[in-house]
Scaffold this motif. Structure first.
Motif, PDB file in Angstrom:
ATOM      1  N   ARG A  64      -7.645   5.193  16.729  1.00 55.28           N
ATOM      2  CA  ARG A  64      -9.077   4.610  16.642  1.00 55.28           C
ATOM      3  C   ARG A  64      -9.000   3.097  15.325  1.00 55.28           C
ATOM      4  O   ARG A  64      -7.979   3.454  14.953  1.00 55.28           O
ATOM      5  N   TYR A  81     -13.513   1.121  17.851  1.00 62.22           N
ATOM      6  CA  TYR A  81     -13.554   1.352  19.679  1.00 62.22           C
ATOM      7  C   TYR A  81     -12.355   2.362  19.046  1.00 62.22           C
ATOM      8  O   TYR A  81     -11.958   2.909  18.271  1.00 62.22           O
ATOM      9  N   ALA A  82     -11.934   3.736  19.818  1.00 61.59           N
ATOM     10  CA  ALA A  82     -11.019   4.054  20.062  1.00 61.59           C
ATOM     11  C   ALA A  82     -10.406   4.839  21.260  1.00 61.59           C
ATOM     12  O   ALA A  82     -11.438   4.572  22.499  1.00 61.59           O
ATOM     13  N   GLU A 123     -21.688   7.845  19.142  1.00 66.23           N
ATOM     14  CA  GLU A 123     -20.533   7.575  20.189  1.00 66.23           C
ATOM     15  C   GLU A 123     -20.470   7.306  21.306  1.00 66.23           C
ATOM     16  O   GLU A 123     -21.661   8.088  21.969  1.00 66.23           O
TER      17      GLU A 123
END
Length: 221
Positions: A64, A81-82, A123
């Motif tokens: 992440r 962003y992950a 998310e």
């Protein structure tokens, strides 16, 4: 007295009932680095390795990143962003691309070194193997309180709420994580935090409870 009441409150509101739930034993490790670009702007990088099924196999890998901005001493925002690779026993492997936004607020600071922090994270989850985008909200609250000259009690609670039902989300309350551990300083800008993490997974069938040995490394650069 304040520490005792805050700790009891964290446990009382954070640990859901686990009756009639399947159980698993996990071991999780995490590495977190915060890089300060200036007084306002920072970057956070992290990796997490989660060993599941009696801690015998790597069930999930999470990488992440986040770019953040400090609005004030007690408030900051960020977006990131992950990539998450989930490999459960039985169901198909999932490769997730997760975009997220978060708001962090320092709720409490006392003269004795007790802090209470909040993180609200939204998310957007997409999967290579599935269609559509799954939206999820997470609300994290963490207490840190000195227990010796060099160590702090660390306790947090974090419910996960699916904002709608999709082919990977059940909708509504889906996860609840609770942690208690001790911070151990390694150097001026480095510490490890070992402890116990309880994760309750809400499912359409029987729920599952994961008992997790969790150790995280935190660096500030």
């Amino acid at each position: 007295m304040i520490l005792r009441h805050l700790t009891c409150l964290a446990f009382a509101i954070g640990f859901p009932a686990t009756a009639f739930a399947a159980e698993d034993t996990n071991a999780w490790a995490g590495q977190f680095a915060t890089i300060n670009l200036d007084e306002k702007v920072y970057v956070r990088l992290e990796a997490q390795e989660r060993f599941t099924n009696d801690a015998e196999r790597l069930g999930q890998l999470l990488l992440r990143s986040l770019a953040g901005y400090r609005i004030s001493k007690n408030v900051n925002i960020g977006a990131g962003y992950a990539y998450v690779r989930t490999d459960p026993v039985g169901p198909a492997l999932l490769n997730e691309h997760r975009f997220y936004q978060e708001l962090n607020v320092r709720l409490l600071t006392t003269g004795g070194g007790v802090t209470l922090d909040s993180r609200s994270r939204l998310e957007q989850r997409t999967f290579e193997e599935r269609d559509g985008t799954s939206w999820r909200m997470r609300q994290f609250v963490q207490l840190r309180a000195p227990i010796s000259a060099h160590n702090k009690l660390v306790a947090y609670t974090e419910p996960f709420v699916d904002l709608h039902r999709t082919n990977v989300q059940r909708g509504g309350l889906s996860l609840w994580r609770n942690f208690v551990g001790i911070s151990v300083p390694l150097a001026r800008n480095a510490e490890i935090v070992p402890g116990y993490l309880n994760q309750h997974v809400f499912r359409d069938g029987d729920d599952r409870t994961d008992h997790t040995a969790n150790i995280n490394l935190y660096l500030t650069l």
